[in-house]
Scaffold this active site. Structure first.
Site, PDB file in Angstrom:
ATOM      1  N   CYS A   1      32.822  44.779  55.963  1.00  0.00           N
ATOM      2  CA  CYS A   1      33.029  43.340  56.121  1.00  0.00           C
ATOM      3  C   CYS A   1      32.147  42.823  57.263  1.00  0.00           C
ATOM      4  O   CYS A   1      31.848  43.533  58.214  1.00  0.00           O
ATOM      5  CB  CYS A   1      34.504  43.050  56.422  1.00  0.00           C
ATOM      6  SG  CYS A   1      34.860  41.271  56.497  1.00  0.00           S
TER       7      CYS A   1
ATOM      8  N   ASP B   1      33.031  40.831  59.440  1.00  0.00           N
ATOM      9  CA  ASP B   1      33.917  40.579  60.590  1.00  0.00           C
ATOM     10  C   ASP B   1      33.365  41.240  61.862  1.00  0.00           C
ATOM     11  O   ASP B   1      33.066  42.441  61.862  1.00  0.00           O
ATOM     12  CB  ASP B   1      35.323  41.120  60.263  1.00  0.00           C
ATOM     13  CG  ASP B   1      36.366  40.632  61.243  1.00  0.00           C
ATOM     14  OD1 ASP B   1      36.185  40.843  62.469  1.00  0.00           O
ATOM     15  OD2 ASP B   1      37.368  40.065  60.809  1.00  0.00           O
TER      16      ASP B   1
ATOM     17  N   ARG C   1      34.715  42.258  64.370  1.00  0.00           N
ATOM     18  CA  ARG C   1      35.560  43.301  64.970  1.00  0.00           C
ATOM     19  C   ARG C   1      35.391  44.654  64.293  1.00  0.00           C
ATOM     20  O   ARG C   1      36.081  45.610  64.648  1.00  0.00           O
ATOM     21  CB  ARG C   1      37.028  42.861  64.918  1.00  0.00           C
ATOM     22  CG  ARG C   1      37.306  41.597  65.703  1.00  0.00           C
ATOM     23  CD  ARG C   1      38.656  41.014  65.346  1.00  0.00           C
ATOM     24  NE  ARG C   1      38.706  40.579  63.945  1.00  0.00           N
ATOM     25  CZ  ARG C   1      39.774  40.053  63.361  1.00  0.00           C
ATOM     26  NH1 ARG C   1      40.885  39.901  64.044  1.00  0.00           N
ATOM     27  NH2 ARG C   1      39.739  39.683  62.097  1.00  0.00           N
TER      28      ARG C   1
ATOM     29  N   HIS D   1      39.191  46.211  55.976  1.00  0.00           N
ATOM     30  CA  HIS D   1      39.972  46.241  57.218  1.00  0.00           C
ATOM     31  C   HIS D   1      41.197  45.340  57.088  1.00  0.00           C
ATOM     32  O   HIS D   1      41.136  44.276  56.457  1.00  0.00           O
ATOM     33  CB  HIS D   1      39.114  45.824  58.420  1.00  0.00           C
ATOM     34  CG  HIS D   1      38.693  44.389  58.393  1.00  0.00           C
ATOM     35  ND1 HIS D   1      39.289  43.429  59.183  1.00  0.00           N
ATOM     36  CD2 HIS D   1      37.753  43.739  57.667  1.00  0.00           C
ATOM     37  CE1 HIS D   1      38.713  42.262  58.938  1.00  0.00           C
ATOM     38  NE2 HIS D   1      37.788  42.412  58.025  1.00  0.00           N
TER      39      HIS D   1
ATOM     40  N   CYS E   1      41.823  41.071  57.271  1.00  0.00           N
ATOM     41  CA  CYS E   1      40.541  40.526  56.810  1.00  0.00           C
ATOM     42  C   CYS E   1      40.712  39.055  56.399  1.00  0.00           C
ATOM     43  O   CYS E   1      41.524  38.727  55.529  1.00  0.00           O
ATOM     44  CB  CYS E   1      40.042  41.343  55.617  1.00  0.00           C
ATOM     45  SG  CYS E   1      38.450  40.786  54.987  1.00  0.00           S
TER      46      CYS E   1
HETATM   47 CO    CO Z   1      37.041  40.997  56.760  1.00  0.00          CO
END
Ligand code: CO
Length: 210
Positions: free
Chosen positions: A43, A45, A47, A99, A102
């Site tokens: 992803c 993302d 993080r 994750h 998400c």
């Molecule tokens: Co995500």
């Protein structure tokens, strides 16, 4: 505040100096070639940084990231990365890593119109529909979202196996395993969903390509 990006360039200078202190030919070696064993599909993302959470260094992992780690069969970006990773770099493992928490998954579970991204989220909604019986039965919304993250990863592992790129590698006896993982942003731990695909027979026969 608007100059916050400058910190990145300063960090880079420090990083270069640190690497050279450890190994004066570090960049020369990296510049010569790359020979990664892994393709990471994760992803976007912030993080979930692929190298950081897997303890891998530059040169060790080929990476593709998008919202909710999707394998969309009309996505030329994903297909190009996959093709280069499998056919040229000959990676041995492809890892789809979702994750918990998400945002893409959470948005796909809802009904709010967001804009252009709705077209991307629709692919994720399709995964919900395939598994709606199991997901609708989970009353707790957090638990339902967690399971949706897992099922979405499993579906993307399937989607990789459906591609001619992956199937041709298997047909040519190229060692290539496809894995499904989930990263927990609450504790940093990656869980292997044990959905590894290693050959065409792991797929429904309708997807088999001669
Ligand atoms: Co995500």
């Amino acid at each position: 505040m608007e100059n916050s990006y400058k910190k990145l360039l300063e960090n880079n200078k420090k990083w270069v100096a640190d690497q050279l202190a450890l190994d004066p030919v570090y960049f020369k070696k990296l510049a010569d070639s790359q020979n990664p064993e892994y393709l990471w599909i994760g992803c976007s993302d912030s993080r979930v940084p692929a190298n950081t959470i897997t303890g891998t260094d530059p040169g060790e992992m080929f990476v593709h990231r998008n919202i909710a780690n999707m394998v969309v069969h009309t996505d030329m970006n994903m297909l190009s990365v996959l093709s280069y990773a499998v056919q040229v770099l000959k990676v041995k493992h492809i890892i789809v890593c979702g994750h918990y928490g998400c945002g893409g998954i959470l948005a796909a579970m809802g009904n709010k119109q967001v804009g252009l991204i709705d077209n991307w989220l629709r692919h994720i909604k399709d995964v919900y529909r395939y598994h709606h019986k199991e997901l609708d039965a989970i009353v707790n919304e957090i638990e339902r979202a967690k399971r949706f993250v897992e099922l979405n990863v499993i579906e993307q592992v399937h989607d990789l196996g459906k591609t001619s790129i992956v199937q041709n590698a298997w047909k040519n006896k190229q060692p290539l395993h496809v894995h499904g993982w989930v990263y927990d942003i609450h504790d940093g731990v990656i869980n292997d969903l044990n959905v590894s695909f290693t050959c065409t027979k792991d797929l429904h026969s309708v997807y088999h390509l001669d």
